[in-house]
Design an enzyme around this catalytic site. Sequence first.
Site, PDB file in Angstrom:
ATOM      1  N   ASP A 124     -79.064  68.160  68.047  1.00  0.00           N
ATOM      2  CA  ASP A 124     -78.030  67.986  67.014  1.00  0.00           C
ATOM      3  C   ASP A 124     -77.799  66.354  67.091  1.00  0.00           C
ATOM      4  O   ASP A 124     -76.977  65.973  66.237  1.00  0.00           O
ATOM      5  CB  ASP A 124     -76.763  68.468  67.611  1.00  0.00           C
ATOM      6  CG  ASP A 124     -76.655  69.944  67.054  1.00  0.00           C
ATOM      7  OD1 ASP A 124     -76.875  70.172  65.959  1.00  0.00           O
ATOM      8  OD2 ASP A 124     -76.117  70.765  67.844  1.00  0.00           O
ATOM      9  N   LYS A 183     -80.498  79.738  61.757  1.00  0.00           N
ATOM     10  CA  LYS A 183     -81.090  78.747  62.290  1.00  0.00           C
ATOM     11  C   LYS A 183     -82.365  79.480  63.132  1.00  0.00           C
ATOM     12  O   LYS A 183     -83.405  78.989  63.044  1.00  0.00           O
ATOM     13  CB  LYS A 183     -80.309  77.997  63.516  1.00  0.00           C
ATOM     14  CG  LYS A 183     -79.444  77.045  62.771  1.00  0.00           C
ATOM     15  CD  LYS A 183     -78.407  76.643  63.646  1.00  0.00           C
ATOM     16  CE  LYS A 183     -77.365  75.450  63.256  1.00  0.00           C
ATOM     17  NZ  LYS A 183     -76.323  75.165  63.933  1.00  0.00           N
ATOM     18  N   GLN A 192     -74.040  75.788  69.398  1.00  0.00           N
ATOM     19  CA  GLN A 192     -72.936  76.001  68.294  1.00  0.00           C
ATOM     20  C   GLN A 192     -71.749  75.537  68.751  1.00  0.00           C
ATOM     21  O   GLN A 192     -71.147  75.982  69.438  1.00  0.00           O
ATOM     22  CB  GLN A 192     -73.347  77.289  67.730  1.00  0.00           C
ATOM     23  CG  GLN A 192     -72.629  77.420  66.374  1.00  0.00           C
ATOM     24  CD  GLN A 192     -73.267  76.589  65.189  1.00  0.00           C
ATOM     25  OE1 GLN A 192     -74.457  76.310  65.307  1.00  0.00           O
ATOM     26  NE2 GLN A 192     -72.472  76.365  64.323  1.00  0.00           N
TER      27      GLN A 192
END
Length: 295
Positions: A122, A55, A99
């Site tokens: 997200d 990422k 994460q």
Amino acid sequence: MVETRLIDGKAAAAALRQRVAAAAADLAARYATVPSLAAVLVGEDPASEIYVRSKAKATREAGLAGIEHRLPAATSEAELLRLIDTLNADPAIDGILVQLPLPPQINPQRVIEALDPAKDVDGFHPRNVGRLWSGGEALVPCTPWGALLLLRQAMGALAGADAVVIGRSNIVGKPMAALLLAENCSVTLAHSKSRDLPALARRADILVAAVGRAELVRGTWIKPGAVVIDVGINRLPGEGGKSRLVGDVAFAEAQGIAGAITPVPGGVGPMTIACLLRNTLLAACRRRGLPAPEV
Ligand code: GUN
């Protein structure tokens, strides 16, 4: 017997990343603004390490700023919440990604709810979830958004299609169902307790498998001509002690039955990161009151 088309997620992701990079270059030239993403990794889960590293790399390659925060596995929930407060308050940070999964001493829902929804790239914060379902301006979870782009590319209009999503996670299944509903599909959200899953799946013009069970969906579950999106990434023992990646769909069995299918790897996976870059760009524009580009 139909000819099964392969849906090339790698190519679609490369094109999306290119569009994000062009929009980011435009933002930099016009407004001297560089969208920035903070990626937070707690602990040393090897799969999460790979995700966060890729990422951060993709972020920089698209001309965005990427900052990694690595915290030890023993980090307390209070320590992580303090970092999130700092990132929320930092005007230079546009997107925050924590994460998952987190170590057991940290409640993930508490962490998600602590995020500034405007920075929640997200799309997991309840405000973004609510807006996704009720039709407001949301940041949408990356994997289902990527899957939707692939579906649009493979099928054009989705309205009226029977869509079956297998798997009800907050990260994929539930937001996927919301997105398909917004596209005017008739949506069935199936899961491990569903009665006669094969019969449900066989009704689907659009079949999305997101359960994390290797090759659960057999060829006989697929309606001839259906478009199949395989979100699973499962590791199976392969030859010579190596592992091999397989999806939630028995890919070889789907050939000649599905109208189109995403491969694993190279299908939905690459779209997730490209969509994260898109969300970071959108979050930056919205937060700064700049016109958001169509990417
Ligand atoms: N773990 C697995 N998928 C995801 C994702 O899309 N976002 C985050 N933050 N963690 C994940």
